[in-house]
Design a protein around this motif. Structure first.
Motif, PDB file in Angstrom:
ATOM      1  N   SER A 176       0.857  -1.181   0.000  1.00 31.43           N
ATOM      2  CA  SER A 176       0.000   0.000   0.000  1.00 31.43           C
ATOM      3  C   SER A 176       0.892   1.230   0.000  1.00 31.43           C
ATOM      4  O   SER A 176       1.742   1.388   0.871  1.00 31.43           O
ATOM      5  N   THR A 203      -0.530   4.635  -0.863  1.00 35.30           N
ATOM      6  CA  THR A 203      -1.353   5.714  -0.334  1.00 35.30           C
ATOM      7  C   THR A 203      -2.811   5.322  -0.487  1.00 35.30           C
ATOM      8  O   THR A 203      -3.150   4.463  -1.289  1.00 35.30           O
ATOM      9  N   GLY A 204      -3.673   5.934   0.281  1.00 35.86           N
ATOM     10  CA  GLY A 204      -5.099   5.661   0.167  1.00 35.86           C
ATOM     11  C   GLY A 204      -5.634   4.929   1.372  1.00 35.86           C
ATOM     12  O   GLY A 204      -4.884   4.378   2.175  1.00 35.86           O
ATOM     13  N   GLU A 205      -6.963   4.928   1.460  1.00 35.18           N
ATOM     14  CA  GLU A 205      -7.615   4.385   2.635  1.00 35.18           C
ATOM     15  C   GLU A 205      -8.324   3.055   2.392  1.00 35.18           C
ATOM     16  O   GLU A 205      -8.996   2.561   3.274  1.00 35.18           O
ATOM     17  N   ILE A 206      -8.171   2.476   1.229  1.00 39.59           N
ATOM     18  CA  ILE A 206      -8.818   1.200   0.959  1.00 39.59           C
ATOM     19  C   ILE A 206      -8.030   0.075   1.644  1.00 39.59           C
ATOM     20  O   ILE A 206      -6.798   0.077   1.657  1.00 39.59           O
ATOM     21  N   GLU A 207      -8.764  -0.850   2.219  1.00 32.94           N
ATOM     22  CA  GLU A 207      -8.130  -2.017   2.840  1.00 32.94           C
ATOM     23  C   GLU A 207      -7.534  -2.892   1.735  1.00 32.94           C
ATOM     24  O   GLU A 207      -8.223  -3.235   0.776  1.00 32.94           O
TER      25      GLU A 207
END
Length: 107
Positions: A45, A47-51
């Motif tokens: 991962s 960047t970002g907020e997705i699992e």
């Protein structure tokens, strides 16, 4: 009818169930106007907020109608449960195919 991309992100929950799906799905996807354009295994991962999910598959469909014909074909009612039982945390999003980003960047 314009092409669409189906983004599939998921974890493998039951290897045997997902194998039962994958053995047949490529042929059925092609028969309904789709083709797999990318397969990937999660790396990291950035960047970002997705699992994060283990698997990425991108399928290009001839049209939204072609995608719907795959999902709703009564002859495939025995196939889709293998995908559902063999995976978890499934994300299935559709994106319109663009030649470039200009339509999104217009004032």
């Amino acid at each position: 009818m314009a092409p669409v991309y189906a983004l599939n992100l998921f974890d493998v929950a039951d290897r045997d169930e997902y194998l039962a799906y994958s053995r047949r799905s490529a042929r059925e996807v092609a028969a309904h106007g789709g083709r797999v354009v990318a397969l990937g295994k999660f790396r990291e991962s950035v960047t970002g907020e997705i699992e994060p999910r283990q698997v990425l598959i991108v399928v290009e469909w001839e049209s939204k109608e072609a995608f719907d014909s795959y999902r709703n074909d009564p002859a495939l009612t025995d196939l889709h449960p293998h995908r559902e039982d063999g995976s978890s945390a499934y994300i299935w999003h559709l994106f319109d195919k663009l030649e470039d980003l200009r339509p999104l960047l217009k004032d």
